[in-house]
Design a protein around this motif. Structure first.
Motif, mmCIF file in Angstrom:
data_model
loop_
_atom_site.group_PDB
_atom_site.id
_atom_site.type_symbol
_atom_site.label_atom_id
_atom_site.label_comp_id
_atom_site.label_asym_id
_atom_site.label_seq_id
_atom_site.Cartn_x
_atom_site.Cartn_y
_atom_site.Cartn_z
ATOM 1 N N ASP A 75 0.781 -1.271 0.045
ATOM 2 C CA ASP A 75 0.008 0.016 -0.362
ATOM 3 C C ASP A 75 0.998 1.271 -0.160
ATOM 4 O OD1 ASP A 75 -2.877 -1.023 0.366
ATOM 5 O OD2 ASP A 75 -1.898 -1.808 2.388
ATOM 6 N N SER A 76 0.567 2.286 -0.808
ATOM 7 C CA SER A 76 1.246 3.801 -0.531
ATOM 8 C C SER A 76 0.319 4.889 -1.075
ATOM 9 C CB SER A 76 2.400 3.418 -1.913
ATOM 10 O OG SER A 76 1.565 3.743 -3.086
ATOM 11 N N GLU A 102 2.508 -0.937 6.542
ATOM 12 C CA GLU A 102 2.378 -1.105 7.862
ATOM 13 C C GLU A 102 1.267 -0.278 8.639
ATOM 14 O OE1 GLU A 102 3.648 -3.778 9.519
ATOM 15 O OE2 GLU A 102 4.277 -4.396 7.621
ATOM 16 N N ARG A 103 1.069 0.841 8.356
ATOM 17 C CA ARG A 103 0.241 1.792 8.856
ATOM 18 C C ARG A 103 -1.511 1.229 8.496
ATOM 19 N NH1 ARG A 103 -1.105 7.168 6.218
ATOM 20 N NH2 ARG A 103 -2.514 6.059 5.153
ATOM 21 N N GLU A 108 -6.260 -1.608 10.109
ATOM 22 C CA GLU A 108 -7.242 -2.936 9.966
ATOM 23 C C GLU A 108 -7.237 -3.496 11.459
ATOM 24 O OE1 GLU A 108 -9.914 -5.219 8.803
ATOM 25 O OE2 GLU A 108 -9.404 -3.504 7.870
ATOM 26 N N GLN A 109 -6.179 -3.689 12.048
ATOM 27 C CA GLN A 109 -6.129 -4.652 13.289
ATOM 28 C C GLN A 109 -7.048 -3.673 14.236
ATOM 29 O OE1 GLN A 109 -1.742 -5.063 13.956
ATOM 30 N NE2 GLN A 109 -1.858 -6.905 12.824
#
Length: 154
Positions: A75-76, A102-103, A108-109
């Motif tokens: 993702d970017s 990672e963000r 999502e977590q």
């Protein structure tokens, strides 16, 4: 970062873009950016690119997924700006890719954790709340406060 030509593809890439996409510099310079763009993001990227080429704007920013050499999805946030020749045609683009993988995973977590908590509280007929003693503010679900002797102003 990358410098690209509308007709020649990648002209130069930095070490960080090589790391993000998993390619050696020589490999990346031989690739077309569209080959590494997630298929679901290609149409919006091409549409923005075409607007730049038509002279409607000089650059754009978008959330974009890339396919790394090893097949993983990255993702970017991608931003690109063109530099034009005297006749207004695009000479080249300077692009920046910020890896947000990672963000996005963390977001999502957090969403999943919040949903689990909300469902657990709904099933057990419980609620969480917090009170900021210094300001007197009480935070919690509206339906909890409506069904108790507490009010949000208390």
């Amino acid at each position: 970062m990358a410098i690209t030509s509308p007709t020649k593809g990648c002209l130069e890439v930095n070490d960080e873009l090589c790391r993000i996409l998993g390619y050696a510099r020589g490999e990346l310079l031989q690739k077309k950016l569209a080959e590494m763009t997630h298929p679901d993001d290609l149409a919006s990227d091409v549409a923005q690119f075409n607007r730049v080429m038509a002279g409607e704007m000089d650059g754009y920013t978008l959330d974009k997924r890339w396919i790394r050499k090893d097949g993983r999805i990255i993702d970017s946030i991608m931003a690109t700006q063109c530099l034009r020749r005297a006749d207004g045609s695009v000479d080249y683009f300077v692009g920046l890719v910020l890896d947000t993988t990672e963000r996005r995973r963390g977001e999502e977590q957090l969403r999943r954790s919040q949903a689990y908590l909300a469902e657990g509280q709904r099933l057990s007929h419980t609620a969480s709340w917090a009170w900021n003693v210094s300001t007197g503010e009480i935070f919690g679900p509206r339906n909890y406060f409506a069904s108790t002797a507490w009010s949000r102003e208390t």
